[in-house]
Design a protein around this motif. Structure first.
Motif, PDB file in Angstrom:
ATOM      1  N   ALA A 183       0.831  -1.204   0.000  1.00 46.97           N
ATOM      2  CA  ALA A 183       0.000   0.000   0.000  1.00 46.97           C
ATOM      3  C   ALA A 183       0.865   1.253   0.000  1.00 46.97           C
ATOM      4  CB  ALA A 183      -0.926  -0.010   1.212  1.00 46.97           C
ATOM      5  N   ALA A 184       1.938   1.258   0.807  1.00 57.11           N
ATOM      6  CA  ALA A 184       2.830   2.410   0.846  1.00 57.11           C
ATOM      7  C   ALA A 184       3.506   2.619  -0.496  1.00 57.11           C
ATOM      8  CB  ALA A 184       3.872   2.225   1.949  1.00 57.11           C
ATOM      9  N   ALA A 185       3.915   1.543  -1.153  1.00 54.46           N
ATOM     10  CA  ALA A 185       4.547   1.663  -2.471  1.00 54.46           C
ATOM     11  C   ALA A 185       3.554   2.173  -3.503  1.00 54.46           C
ATOM     12  CB  ALA A 185       5.111   0.312  -2.895  1.00 54.46           C
ATOM     13  N   THR A 197       9.821   3.187   7.147  1.00 55.49           N
ATOM     14  CA  THR A 197       8.593   3.567   7.842  1.00 55.49           C
ATOM     15  C   THR A 197       7.636   2.405   8.095  1.00 55.49           C
ATOM     16  OG1 THR A 197       7.504   4.129   5.738  1.00 55.49           O
ATOM     17  CG2 THR A 197       8.693   5.890   6.904  1.00 55.49           C
ATOM     18  N   VAL A 198       7.747   1.332   7.325  1.00 50.76           N
ATOM     19  CA  VAL A 198       6.796   0.222   7.457  1.00 50.76           C
ATOM     20  C   VAL A 198       7.490  -1.072   7.892  1.00 50.76           C
ATOM     21  CG1 VAL A 198       5.036  -1.165   6.289  1.00 50.76           C
ATOM     22  CG2 VAL A 198       5.295   1.265   5.714  1.00 50.76           C
ATOM     23  N   PRO A 201       9.951  -0.970  11.443  1.00 50.98           N
ATOM     24  CA  PRO A 201       9.202  -1.023  12.715  1.00 50.98           C
ATOM     25  C   PRO A 201       8.550  -2.376  12.970  1.00 50.98           C
ATOM     26  CG  PRO A 201       8.759   1.037  11.573  1.00 50.98           C
ATOM     27  CD  PRO A 201       9.535   0.181  10.619  1.00 50.98           C
ATOM     28  N   ALA A 202       8.086  -3.030  11.901  1.00 51.27           N
ATOM     29  CA  ALA A 202       7.471  -4.348  12.084  1.00 51.27           C
ATOM     30  C   ALA A 202       8.497  -5.406  12.475  1.00 51.27           C
ATOM     31  CB  ALA A 202       6.760  -4.767  10.798  1.00 51.27           C
ATOM     32  N   LEU A 203       9.737  -5.223  12.009  1.00 49.02           N
ATOM     33  CA  LEU A 203      10.793  -6.191  12.317  1.00 49.02           C
ATOM     34  C   LEU A 203      11.540  -5.863  13.604  1.00 49.02           C
ATOM     35  CD1 LEU A 203      12.408  -6.686   8.789  1.00 49.02           C
ATOM     36  CD2 LEU A 203      10.963  -8.317  10.020  1.00 49.02           C
ATOM     37  N   ALA A 204      11.221  -4.738  14.232  1.00 42.07           N
ATOM     38  CA  ALA A 204      11.992  -4.275  15.387  1.00 42.07           C
ATOM     39  C   ALA A 204      12.129  -5.331  16.480  1.00 42.07           C
ATOM     40  CB  ALA A 204      11.389  -2.989  15.945  1.00 42.07           C
ATOM     41  N   PRO A 205      11.052  -6.048  16.874  1.00 45.58           N
ATOM     42  CA  PRO A 205      11.235  -7.069  17.920  1.00 45.58           C
ATOM     43  C   PRO A 205      12.253  -8.130  17.540  1.00 45.58           C
ATOM     44  CG  PRO A 205       8.905  -6.582  17.612  1.00 45.58           C
ATOM     45  CD  PRO A 205       9.632  -5.902  16.492  1.00 45.58           C
ATOM     46  N   ALA A 206      12.215  -8.580  16.279  1.00 50.26           N
ATOM     47  CA  ALA A 206      13.164  -9.610  15.844  1.00 50.26           C
ATOM     48  C   ALA A 206      14.583  -9.062  15.819  1.00 50.26           C
ATOM     49  CB  ALA A 206      12.773 -10.136  14.464  1.00 50.26           C
ATOM     50  N   VAL A 207      14.741  -7.814  15.383  1.00 51.13           N
ATOM     51  CA  VAL A 207      16.077  -7.206  15.326  1.00 51.13           C
ATOM     52  C   VAL A 207      16.651  -7.056  16.731  1.00 51.13           C
ATOM     53  CG1 VAL A 207      17.381  -5.153  14.693  1.00 51.13           C
ATOM     54  CG2 VAL A 207      15.629  -6.036  13.140  1.00 51.13           C
ATOM     55  N   TRP A 208      15.824  -6.571  17.665  1.00 53.51           N
ATOM     56  CA  TRP A 208      16.300  -6.423  19.039  1.00 53.51           C
ATOM     57  C   TRP A 208      16.633  -7.773  19.657  1.00 53.51           C
ATOM     58  CZ3 TRP A 208      18.244  -2.419  21.267  1.00 53.51           C
ATOM     59  CH2 TRP A 208      17.847  -1.135  20.892  1.00 53.51           C
ATOM     60  N   SER A 209      15.817  -8.770  19.373  1.00 59.80           N
ATOM     61  CA  SER A 209      16.094 -10.104  19.908  1.00 59.80           C
ATOM     62  C   SER A 209      17.424 -10.632  19.390  1.00 59.80           C
ATOM     63  CB  SER A 209      14.958 -11.056  19.525  1.00 59.80           C
ATOM     64  OG  SER A 209      15.222 -12.367  19.960  1.00 59.80           O
ATOM     65  N   ALA A 210      17.649 -10.498  18.083  1.00 67.20           N
ATOM     66  CA  ALA A 210      18.914 -10.962  17.502  1.00 67.20           C
ATOM     67  C   ALA A 210      20.094 -10.174  18.049  1.00 67.20           C
ATOM     68  CB  ALA A 210      18.852 -10.846  15.978  1.00 67.20           C
ATOM     69  N   ALA A 211      19.943  -8.844  18.165  1.00 69.01           N
ATOM     70  CA  ALA A 211      21.036  -8.016  18.666  1.00 69.01           C
ATOM     71  C   ALA A 211      21.395  -8.377  20.101  1.00 69.01           C
ATOM     72  CB  ALA A 211      20.655  -6.538  18.574  1.00 69.01           C
ATOM     73  N   SER A 212      20.392  -8.675  20.925  1.00 67.28           N
ATOM     74  CA  SER A 212      20.677  -9.033  22.313  1.00 67.28           C
ATOM     75  C   SER A 212      21.453 -10.340  22.399  1.00 67.28           C
ATOM     76  CB  SER A 212      19.380  -9.143  23.116  1.00 67.28           C
ATOM     77  OG  SER A 212      18.584 -10.225  22.658  1.00 67.28           O
ATOM     78  N   GLY A 281       4.996  -6.754  13.730  1.00 66.52           N
ATOM     79  CA  GLY A 281       4.230  -6.652  12.496  1.00 66.52           C
ATOM     80  C   GLY A 281       3.144  -7.709  12.429  1.00 66.52           C
ATOM     81  N   THR A 282       2.116  -7.423  11.655  1.00 66.50           N
ATOM     82  CA  THR A 282       1.018  -8.359  11.483  1.00 66.50           C
ATOM     83  C   THR A 282       1.488  -9.569  10.700  1.00 66.50           C
ATOM     84  OG1 THR A 282      -0.513  -6.499  11.448  1.00 66.50           O
ATOM     85  CG2 THR A 282      -1.331  -8.607  10.620  1.00 66.50           C
ATOM     86  N   ARG A 283       1.138 -10.746  11.199  1.00 69.61           N
ATOM     87  CA  ARG A 283       1.544 -11.965  10.525  1.00 69.61           C
ATOM     88  C   ARG A 283       0.676 -12.224   9.307  1.00 69.61           C
ATOM     89  NH1 ARG A 283       6.580 -12.933  11.962  1.00 69.61           N
ATOM     90  NH2 ARG A 283       6.844 -12.678  14.183  1.00 69.61           N
ATOM     91  N   ARG A 284       1.315 -12.684   8.248  1.00 74.42           N
ATOM     92  CA  ARG A 284       0.595 -12.962   7.010  1.00 74.42           C
ATOM     93  C   ARG A 284      -0.188 -14.250   7.164  1.00 74.42           C
ATOM     94  NH1 ARG A 284       1.192 -15.962   2.358  1.00 74.42           N
ATOM     95  NH2 ARG A 284       0.506 -14.959   0.430  1.00 74.42           N
ATOM     96  N   PRO A 285      -1.487 -14.238   6.855  1.00 73.09           N
ATOM     97  CA  PRO A 285      -2.258 -15.481   6.926  1.00 73.09           C
ATOM     98  C   PRO A 285      -1.814 -16.449   5.837  1.00 73.09           C
ATOM     99  CG  PRO A 285      -3.572 -13.716   5.943  1.00 73.09           C
ATOM    100  CD  PRO A 285      -2.308 -13.079   6.454  1.00 73.09           C
ATOM    101  N   GLY A 286      -1.767 -17.717   6.200  1.00 74.95           N
ATOM    102  CA  GLY A 286      -1.451 -18.737   5.208  1.00 74.95           C
ATOM    103  C   GLY A 286       0.017 -19.036   5.044  1.00 74.95           C
TER     104      GLY A 286
END
Length: 564
Positions: A183-185, A197-198, A201-212, A281-286
């Protein structure tokens, strides 16, 4: 409802289940107390109660004394500065590589993923030897003069930990719902703006987890720094080793152990708080999204991925090629030397004997770690029916993660100073090394199995109990089928970790029963081209063993890295 129906309906949360869970937790807790709390406590007692029983309160003057030393200040600064720099560089390279290997339709990406994952499964002492063979005089990059420098340690850290970022972030990236990006594109945002911007932020939890996780591994690294840094560039981990084995400064070692533990716990708590505030981020269904075609916008990410692949392939290739050369000639003499014993090597048995010892010890440690880890995972994955019960489970779960924040060197030395008198006079017992290795692998097994068990619908267990199944019968019928593949993966992970364990084992192993990592370090540390070449060949053998064990994890498609 009659009494029989009432009894059946309350059975899933009844006294029988609570007793079964308490019994399942008792054995791992006893193991944790005897083989972790007691050794670590004994090490700290020697540091803070130097007068033994004549002191009521700990002597905390050691903190001011140890922290006031210029060497200690340099070591602490180097440890956290190097860990921070390595974490930043690893994230900067790993996130683009995760995008390429998990989102783009690049040819052979499954093979490329396996290549990137390879360094993480290698023992740290092997990683150190790889970079020694690459950067030492006569090596492919020996002319750069980087052998024994901080740059070598930094490169080894990035080499070892990039797989953590690629796997953790890549798996999350695949599972994201990408409609917001589309949608942003469609509204005219550039690819860079969409990512900033999209996607990010959705990947931030995974990035912080990996960085820790990367920061934790870098700040507690032992084998890599010991091989590459020697005594000139030390971390807190290697300094504890030096203080206990060479200088016999138990107070200094105890102070650094406490500081290391507090810093690791604080870092993990901070990361957990940041993750809780981040919006995933919202998980993709399927399931995972389809791979994207490669476009010109992906060139920077492709370049970063090429750097990552080069960082992996060059050291590995350097080690293999160096093991096949001696005195400037191509030869198998280094591998032939694995079957013999030379006076210059200082070994009392052939290297192949150490291979057998490593395998036997690792199998024993793996069986112990998987058995105890399964019991812990079953207990901590149960849904509590009260706030107090939930608190107990959280404390229990955290208790088995504590060994990740304590130096393996501290644990190994603690074994020597506490398990040396009846009823636990085990200092000369061959079972002590498997126990120490099991303690290192146990938290990783729990972290692999517990998330899978938490994902099981508790109503299945309740249905089994309502039909008359005991708690153990329900476990066999409901839980074990769901974790069959993760359990095999956890077994492979524990086996690889045990095969490569070096910190605690270096304290406990006997000269006539040495494991392969200890032999590799001993050979590399002795003068002479023959010893160095034999050490390179032994490192290749160790790398093959651990890689084979971890191939099981990759085959079963269990994200062991993400389990942290």
């Amino acid at each position: 409802m009659d009494r029989r129906d009432e009894r059946l309906s309350t059975r899933p949360g009844g006294r029988g289940q609570r007793l079964a869970l308490a019994g399942a937790a008792a054995l791992p807790l006893a193991f944790l107390v005897v083989f972790f709390a007691v050794p670590v406590g004994g090490m700290l007692r020697l540091g803070f109660w130097p007068q033994g029983g004549s002191q009521l309160w700990p002597d905390l003057g050691g903190f001011a004394d140890v922290l006031g030393r210029s060497r200690t200040q340099r070591v602490i600064g180097f440890t956290f500065g190097m860990a921070a720099a390595a974490t930043a560089l690893t994230v900067l390279l790993g996130v683009p590589a995760a995008y390429v290997l998990h989102r783009l339709a690049v040819p052979g990406r499954a093979v490329l993923r396996a290549v990137v994952t390879l360094p993480f499964v290698l023992p740290t002492v092997v990683v150190g030897v790889m970079f020694r063979s690459l950067l030492a005089d006569g090596g492919p990059l020996g002319g750069l003069g980087l052998d024994g420098s901080p740059v070598a340690i930094l490169a080894a850290f990035v080499f070892f930990n990039t797989a953590v970022v690629v796997r953790t972030v890549g798996v999350s990236w695949e599972a994201l719902d990408h409609r917001a990006e589309q949608a942003a594109a469609a509204l005219g945002a550039s690819p860079a703006t969409v990512f900033r911007t999209v996607t990010l932020p959705a990947l931030a939890p995974a990035v912080w987890s990996a960085a820790s996780v990367v920061f934790l591994f870098c700040s507690t690294a032992f084998g890599v720094v010991l091989v590459l840094g020697g005594l000139r560039y030390g971390t807190v981990e290697t300094e504890i080793y030096l203080l206990t084995t060479t200088l016999l400064d138990l107070r200094g070692a105890a102070v650094l152990s406490v500081l290391q533990f507090v810093a690791v716990v604080a870092m993990l708590a901070l990361t957990a708080a940041i993750q809780r505030r981040a919006t995933p981020g919202t998980r993709r269904p399927g399931g995972a999204a389809a791979a994207l075609p490669v476009t010109r916008a992906a060139i920077p990410a492709l370049a970063a991925t090429a750097v990552v692949l080069a960082l992996v392939v060059v050291p590995v290739g350097s080690l293999v090629l160096a093991s096949l050369r001696r005195d400037g000639q191509w030869t198998l003499a280094n591998y032939s030397a694995l079957a013999g014993v030379s006076r210059a090597s200082g070994l009392v048995e052939p290297v192949w004997a150490a291979v057998g010892t490593s395998l036997r010890v690792a199998v024993d440690a793996t069986l112990l770690a998987v058995t105890l880890g399964l019991l812990v995972a079953v207990v901590v994955s149960r849904r509590a029916r009260s706030a107090s019960g939930a608190g107990v489970l959280r404390v229990l779960d955290a208790a088995f993660m504590v060994p990740l924040g304590i130096s393996a060197v501290t644990v190994g030395f603690g074994f020597l100073v506490t398990l040396d008198r009846p009823p636990l006079d085990l200092r000369s017992s061959p079972i002590l090394v498997p126990i120490a290795q099991a303690m290192v692998a146990l938290p990783l097994v729990v972290r692999t199995l517990a998330p899978v068990l938490r994902g099981i619908d508790d109503r299945q267990r309740q249905a089994a109990a309502t039909l008359g199944a005991s708690p153990w019968r329900a476990l066999l019928a409901v839980d074990l089928p769901a974790i069959r593949r993760p359990l095999l993966a956890a077994t492979g992970f524990a086996l690889a970790v045990s095969l490569g364990e070096f910190g605690a084992t270096s304290f406990l192993i006997r000269p006539d029963r040495q494991t392969l990592p200890v032999v590799v370090y001993q050979l590399i540390g002795r003068p002479g081209a023959e010893n160095f070449g034999t050490g390179l060949a032994a490192a290749v053998v160790l790398a093959v063993l651990t890689s084979t064990a971890m191939a099981i994890v990759e085959r079963l498609r269990v994200d062991s890295v993400g389990a942290f």
